[in-house]
Design an enzyme around this catalytic site. Structure first.
Site, mmCIF file in Angstrom:
data_model
loop_
_atom_site.group_PDB
_atom_site.id
_atom_site.type_symbol
_atom_site.label_atom_id
_atom_site.label_comp_id
_atom_site.label_asym_id
_atom_site.label_seq_id
_atom_site.Cartn_x
_atom_site.Cartn_y
_atom_site.Cartn_z
ATOM 1 N N HIS A 74 78.951 -1.389 5.928
ATOM 2 C CA HIS A 74 77.798 -2.258 5.652
ATOM 3 C C HIS A 74 77.674 -3.439 6.627
ATOM 4 C CE1 HIS A 74 80.947 -4.537 3.606
ATOM 5 N NE2 HIS A 74 80.141 -5.553 3.499
ATOM 6 N N ASP A 75 78.801 -4.008 7.051
ATOM 7 C CA ASP A 75 78.736 -5.197 7.909
ATOM 8 C C ASP A 75 79.128 -4.909 9.351
ATOM 9 O OD1 ASP A 75 77.644 -7.133 6.328
ATOM 10 O OD2 ASP A 75 79.543 -8.069 5.753
ATOM 11 N N LYS A 78 77.952 -7.067 12.212
ATOM 12 C CA LYS A 78 78.451 -8.431 12.440
ATOM 13 C C LYS A 78 79.281 -8.533 13.717
ATOM 14 C CE LYS A 78 78.268 -10.709 8.009
ATOM 15 N NZ LYS A 78 79.020 -11.137 6.823
ATOM 16 N N HIS A 103 72.347 -8.691 11.325
ATOM 17 C CA HIS A 103 73.493 -7.763 11.311
ATOM 18 C C HIS A 103 73.184 -6.477 10.540
ATOM 19 C CE1 HIS A 103 74.448 -9.422 7.279
ATOM 20 N NE2 HIS A 103 75.105 -8.310 7.099
ATOM 21 N N HIS A 127 71.369 -3.430 2.628
ATOM 22 C CA HIS A 127 72.388 -3.962 1.717
ATOM 23 C C HIS A 127 72.202 -5.434 1.355
ATOM 24 C CE1 HIS A 127 74.618 -5.294 5.400
ATOM 25 N NE2 HIS A 127 75.254 -6.113 4.594
ATOM 26 N N HIS A 128 71.246 -6.128 2.020
ATOM 27 C CA HIS A 128 70.925 -7.505 1.613
ATOM 28 C C HIS A 128 69.534 -7.598 0.991
ATOM 29 C CE1 HIS A 128 74.476 -9.634 2.933
ATOM 30 N NE2 HIS A 128 74.461 -8.953 4.075
ATOM 31 N N ASP A 156 79.692 -5.997 -2.923
ATOM 32 C CA ASP A 156 79.833 -6.973 -1.838
ATOM 33 C C ASP A 156 79.924 -8.390 -2.400
ATOM 34 O OD1 ASP A 156 79.950 -7.938 0.747
ATOM 35 O OD2 ASP A 156 77.794 -7.794 1.108
#
Ligand SMILES: [Fe+2]
Length: 224
Positions: A74-75, A78, A103, A127-128, A156
């Site tokens: 998911h990240d 970044k 990201h 995911h955000h 998360d």
């Protein structure tokens, strides 16, 4: 062997394993956040996500796999965010906030280049997103948000709240569970929160401690 090799993504990035998959994965900037995403956070996230999905009643392998890989990756975007911004202690400027928020789009773009990973790419992008439509990057709402992204979002935040951060002490599991409950219908899908709440606190504690000990989470994940 690199310390990160104890996590599943670390295994992919480890030089020995990388040779088996036609060369090392390029690492753009080794920031603190990059180390973090390779570390225990994603291991715990993947296990929490599968537990939530199981509590929800998900049984089909394809959906579980989508959730699993969306949690692990998911990240990943970044790694392309400036370290000075990721590690900035104070409030971010508007430009910096947009940079950090990119990201999810960057991570999704990286994954979309892999054939057959389109669903996971869409989940990483989302995911955000928030259930009420106030998230980013696309302001998706409700069932318009891919299901794996809705599951991963809960895992998360739950993991972030229960972990040590430089600027605050971690919440206890009951406090973090209350926080998730409080954001049902705004940040999170109410039905997923309901599934999350059906899992006893002691089980979250057990998963957290097992995730922190596992050498290869992939081998154990589906027992949860
Ligand atoms: Fe993220």
């Amino acid at each position: 062997m690199h310390k990160s090799a104890t996590s599943i993504l670390g295994m992919f990035l480890d030089s020995e394993v990388a040779t088996l998959i036609n060369g090392p994965v390029p690492v753009p900037n080794k920031t603190e956040a990059y180390e973090e995403f390779m570390g225990r956070h994603i291991d715990r996230m993947a296990m929490y996500s599968i537990k939530i999905a199981r509590a929800y009643g998900v049984e089909d392998a394809r959906t579980l796999n989508d959730i699993f890989f969306a949690a692990l990756l998911h990240d990943i975007g970044k790694a392309y965010i400036r370290a000075s911004v990721l590690n900035k202690p104070g409030e971010l400027t508007l430009e910096e906030r947009h940079h950090v928020e990119s990201h999810s789009v960057i991570g999704s773009a990286i994954i979309s280049s892999m054939k057959g990973w389109e669903r996971i790419s869409r989940a990483v992008r989302a995911h955000h997103e928030w259930w009420d439509g106030s998230g980013y990057p696309d302001e998706l709402a409700g069932a318009g948000i891919p299901f794996p992204a809705r599951v991963v979002a809960v895992a998360d935040v739950f993991d972030a709240l229960t972990c040590e951060r430089p600027y605050r002490t971690p919440l206890s599991i009951p406090e973090a569970v209350d926080h998730i409950r409080g954001e049902s219908g705004s940040h999170f899908d109410p039905k997923i929160v309901e599934a999350f709440l059906s899992v006893p606190h002691a089980k979250w504690e057990e998963i957290r401690s097992r995730a922190n000990q596992l050498q290869s989470p992939l081998l154990h994940l589906y027992n949860w």
